[in-house]
Design an enzyme around this catalytic site. Structure first.
Site, PDB file in Angstrom:
ATOM      1  N   ASP A 349      11.602  11.141   4.178  1.00 46.27           N
ATOM      2  CA  ASP A 349      12.918  10.181   4.148  1.00 46.27           C
ATOM      3  C   ASP A 349      13.534  10.075   2.840  1.00 46.27           C
ATOM      4  O   ASP A 349      13.181  10.761   2.002  1.00 46.27           O
ATOM      5  CB  ASP A 349      12.113   8.701   4.460  1.00 46.27           C
ATOM      6  N   ASP A 351      14.530   7.156  -0.197  1.00 46.82           N
ATOM      7  CA  ASP A 351      14.363   6.052  -0.698  1.00 46.82           C
ATOM      8  C   ASP A 351      15.358   5.838  -1.375  1.00 46.82           C
ATOM      9  O   ASP A 351      15.231   6.218  -2.638  1.00 46.82           O
ATOM     10  CB  ASP A 351      12.886   5.768  -1.281  1.00 46.82           C
ATOM     11  N   ASP A 481      15.463   4.461   3.588  1.00 51.71           N
ATOM     12  CA  ASP A 481      14.975   3.036   3.371  1.00 51.71           C
ATOM     13  C   ASP A 481      16.171   2.703   2.222  1.00 51.71           C
ATOM     14  O   ASP A 481      16.281   3.442   1.094  1.00 51.71           O
ATOM     15  CB  ASP A 481      13.668   3.136   2.554  1.00 51.71           C
TER      16      ASP A 481
HETATM   17  P1  UTP Z   1       7.193   6.910   0.827  1.00 49.76           P
HETATM   18  O1  UTP Z   1       6.279   6.856   2.000  1.00 49.76           O
HETATM   19  O2  UTP Z   1       8.654   7.161   1.182  1.00 49.76           O
HETATM   20  O3  UTP Z   1       6.595   8.196  -0.073  1.00 49.76           O
HETATM   21  O4  UTP Z   1       7.383   5.939  -0.205  1.00 49.76           O
HETATM   22  P2  UTP Z   1       7.087   9.440  -0.630  1.00 49.76           P
HETATM   23  O5  UTP Z   1       6.111   9.469  -1.792  1.00 49.76           O
HETATM   24  O6  UTP Z   1       8.548   9.357  -0.805  1.00 49.76           O
HETATM   25  O7  UTP Z   1       6.755  10.509   0.330  1.00 49.76           O
HETATM   26  P3  UTP Z   1       7.834  11.306   1.293  1.00 49.76           P
HETATM   27  O8  UTP Z   1       8.353  12.440   0.266  1.00 49.76           O
HETATM   28  O9  UTP Z   1       8.821  10.590   1.741  1.00 49.76           O
HETATM   29  O10 UTP Z   1       7.031  12.003   2.363  1.00 49.76           O
HETATM   30  C1  UTP Z   1       7.743   6.027  -1.350  1.00 49.76           C
HETATM   31  C2  UTP Z   1       7.173   4.934  -2.407  1.00 49.76           C
HETATM   32  O11 UTP Z   1       7.596   3.673  -2.006  1.00 49.76           O
HETATM   33  C3  UTP Z   1       6.300   2.937  -2.005  1.00 49.76           C
HETATM   34  C4  UTP Z   1       5.330   3.850  -1.548  1.00 49.76           C
HETATM   35  O12 UTP Z   1       4.024   3.207  -2.094  1.00 49.76           O
HETATM   36  C5  UTP Z   1       5.700   5.123  -2.199  1.00 49.76           C
HETATM   37  O13 UTP Z   1       5.061   5.022  -3.431  1.00 49.76           O
HETATM   38  N1  UTP Z   1       6.763   1.846  -1.167  1.00 49.76           N
HETATM   39  C6  UTP Z   1       6.945   1.976   0.180  1.00 49.76           C
HETATM   40  C7  UTP Z   1       6.752   0.495  -1.717  1.00 49.76           C
HETATM   41  O14 UTP Z   1       6.713   0.295  -3.092  1.00 49.76           O
HETATM   42  N2  UTP Z   1       6.975  -0.637  -1.019  1.00 49.76           N
HETATM   43  C8  UTP Z   1       7.230  -0.440   0.439  1.00 49.76           C
HETATM   44  O15 UTP Z   1       7.425  -1.293   1.088  1.00 49.76           O
HETATM   45  C9  UTP Z   1       6.981   0.847   0.717  1.00 49.76           C
HETATM   46 MN    MN Z   2      10.133   8.739   0.550  1.00 46.64          MN
END
Ligand code: UTP
Ligand code: MN
Length: 557
Positions: A349, A351, A481
């Protein structure tokens, strides 16, 4: 490391082939001490199969050239052999003679020979040394610094780059982690975490693991019998039957497909499987399954959402958001966090963390932003969560299991990303002469990313394609997100959303155990002095915690 496994390799041990001696000049004796019986027999067979002579008796075989042991010092080997020969009247003398006339080496040498399929030269690092006269009691701080804390207790103390030296091992451990997560329940959650910690420990090592001695001092592998067994199989044989069986298992593969549906976790996936559903079509056709709105979108856009998002696409989405925030609230920062900020070329995704330098200004931003994006038909799905932040959140540790969930106002969305904008971005990047590495990200999937699921499905002949394919559309569906953080909490939000998940877990654990503080994505709370510690930058947070700063690219544990 070892050659990839061919299907038939697994069965070799069972149907033994006649062995041919290829290396007359080499005669190996393996010291059994500290090696399990089954493994000991396996090692002997393996060497013979590869054309080596292996001596069964240290007493009778006089031309032993290499003594291989899983022991630390020459004295230990001498003692082990002498005690084996204690029935013989000059056992001690024979043992001494053998040690004199042969190379006494560690398992690394043996493993290297098996890998190369021929005797490799004995290097100094292979030779077992005599016990040192004076034993250093603990490493100096200089030594610790030079080792880069790579075997430190907490993952956040270690440098964990994206590309590391033990991918075969960490992929295997992460399959075990996933398997345990799929099984569910508290006990399996703890097992999953143990596998993850072991994998994180290996990712930080500065070189490939060649023998069990390389991992014996790792804090997160202590007592991890299961992990160790798998690691040992992989370094010795290049494959692990257990891991292969898991990955080829129908239940596991179906769980991978089902959990790939947006909004569908392991528990729902298990339920579907237990209803005898095996494909997404089965799920859609099942009369007694009602999908949530999220899951319906997840199935409909299954293929798109399971194709990794690349960096260029992430930048296009960021640009679209910036266009709107500049209209609504100029000066808003919009940063791509998550895996991309840690250097990954693709992810599941995008972020996007948003903030405004003036605390409070960000308050109505998200609603307006979504309204504008909707107007431009850029959104396929939105799930808005209002901020649930209160002061109490700061001193309360993030719940262990759901530690990734924070209290920011956010939107889990599916974007409609126009294909022509992706092409445009590639074009401008090329014109601006961006590096090959950056543009190649468009075509290539990063090594560390999971293979797109469709490929795996084709191999297994399971029909799981989503309902709509993107060929007929002018856009692709992408998970995004959007998170809104006030300026005063921005540094903490940035650290939390940068991840990795394991890094967060580890630094929070460290804060609690070593500093008596509570760290969350909202702040750092000192439990001794009952006060929150403000931070403007991530460096401030590391300073509060007395930790050496780690760049995001080194937080890939
Ligand atoms: P992700 O699940 O998107 O992981 O969350 P990522 O490392 O970007 O993996 P890919 O590349 O998308 O597959 C990003 C970060 O945001 C944190 C998670 O712990 C992760 O480190 N996070 C996620 C939060 O801090 N709060 C949340 O509510 C959700
Ligand atoms: Mn991510």
């Amino acid at each position: 490391m070892s050659a990839p496994m061919g299907k038939n390799r697994k069965n070799r041990g069972r149907n033994e082939e006649p062995t041919v001696v290829k290396f007359q000049d080499v005669n190996i004796f393996i010291v059994e001490r500290k090696i399990q019986r089954v493994r000991f027999e396996h090692l002997k067979k393996l060497a013979r199969r590869k054309g080596f002579r292996v001596a069964d008796s240290i007493e009778l075989d006089e031309d032993i050239t290499h003594i291989v042991a899983e022991l630390d010092h020459r004295e230990d080997v001498l003692e082990a052999i002498s005690s084996k020969l204690k029935a013989s009247k000059d056992g001690q003398a024979i043992a001494e003679r053998r040690l004199e006339s042969a190379e006494v080496v560690c398992m690394d040498w043996f493993t290297a020979c098996m890998e190369e399929q021929k005797p490799v030269e004995v290097k100094d690092e292979h030779r077992l040394k005599a016990k040192p006269k004076v034993v250093a009691i603990c490493p100096s701080s200089e030594q610790i610094r030079n080792s880069g804390y790579q075997d430190a207790r907490f993952a956040c103390q270690r440098r964990t780059p994206l590309k590391h030296h033990n991918k075969l091992l960490t992929d295997a451990l992460e399959s075990l982690e996933k398997h345990a997560e799929f099984l569910g329940g508290d006990q399996n959650q703890s097992r999953a975490l143990a596998f993850r910690k072991a994998s994180a420990a290996l990712k930080a090592l500065p070189k490939p693991v060649r023998s069990m001695r390389d991992v014996q001092n790792l804090y997160d592998l202590r007592g991890g019998k299961h992990c160790k067994k798998v690691i040992q199989e992989l370094i010795e044989d290049g494959f692990s039957t257990e891991i292969d069986n898991i990955r080829e298992d129908k239940w596991f593969q179906t769980m991978e497909v089902f959990t790939g549906v947006f909004g569908c976790g392991a528990a729902t996936s298990r339920k579907w499987y237990d209803k005898d559903l095996r494909t997404l079509k089965d799920v859609l056709d099942a009369p007694d399954v009602s999908l949530t709105k999220e899951q319906r979108k997840g199935v409909e856009f299954y293929d798109d959402l399971n194709t990794p998002v690349n960096r260029i696409e992430a930048e296009v989405i960021r640009d679209l958001v910036v266009e709107e925030t500049e209209r609504i609230l100029p000066g808003t920062t919009v940063v791509i966090t998550g895996g991309f900020i840690r250097g990954k070329e693709s992810g599941h995704d995008v972020d996007l963390l948003m903030s405004h330098p003036e605390d409070g200004k960000e308050e109505s931003l998200l609603a307006k932003l979504l309204k504008n994006l909707h107007k431009r038909e850029l959104l396929e799905y939105t799930d808005i969560q209002n901020s649930s932040f209160t002061k109490e959140v700061l001193s309360r540790p993030a719940q262990a299991r759901r530690s990734h969930l924070d209290h920011y106002e956010r939107c889990f969305s599916i974007f409609r990303l126009p294909k022509h904008l992706i092409e445009q971005k590639k074009h401008t990047k090329k014109q601006n002469g961006s590096s090959d590495a950056e543009t190649s990200a468009v075509k290539d999937i990063d090594d560390d990313s999971p293979a797109p699921k469709q490929m795996k499905l084709e191999q297994t002949n399971v029909d799981n394609r989503g309902v709509g394919t993107s060929e007929s559309r002018s856009w692709v569906a992408r998970r995004v997100d959007l998170i809104i953080a006030p300026a005063s909490q921005y540094a903490y939000a940035l650290m939390g959303w940068t991840g990795s998940r394991m890094f967060n877990r580890s630094i929070r654990d460290y804060a609690n155990k070593e500093m008596n503080m509570t760290l969350t994505s909202h702040g750092l709370y000192d439990k001794v002095n009952f006060k929150s510690l403000p931070a403007d930058t991530e460096e401030d947070i590391f300073n509060h915690l007395k930790l050496e700063y780690r760049e995001p690219v080194d937080r890939n544990c």
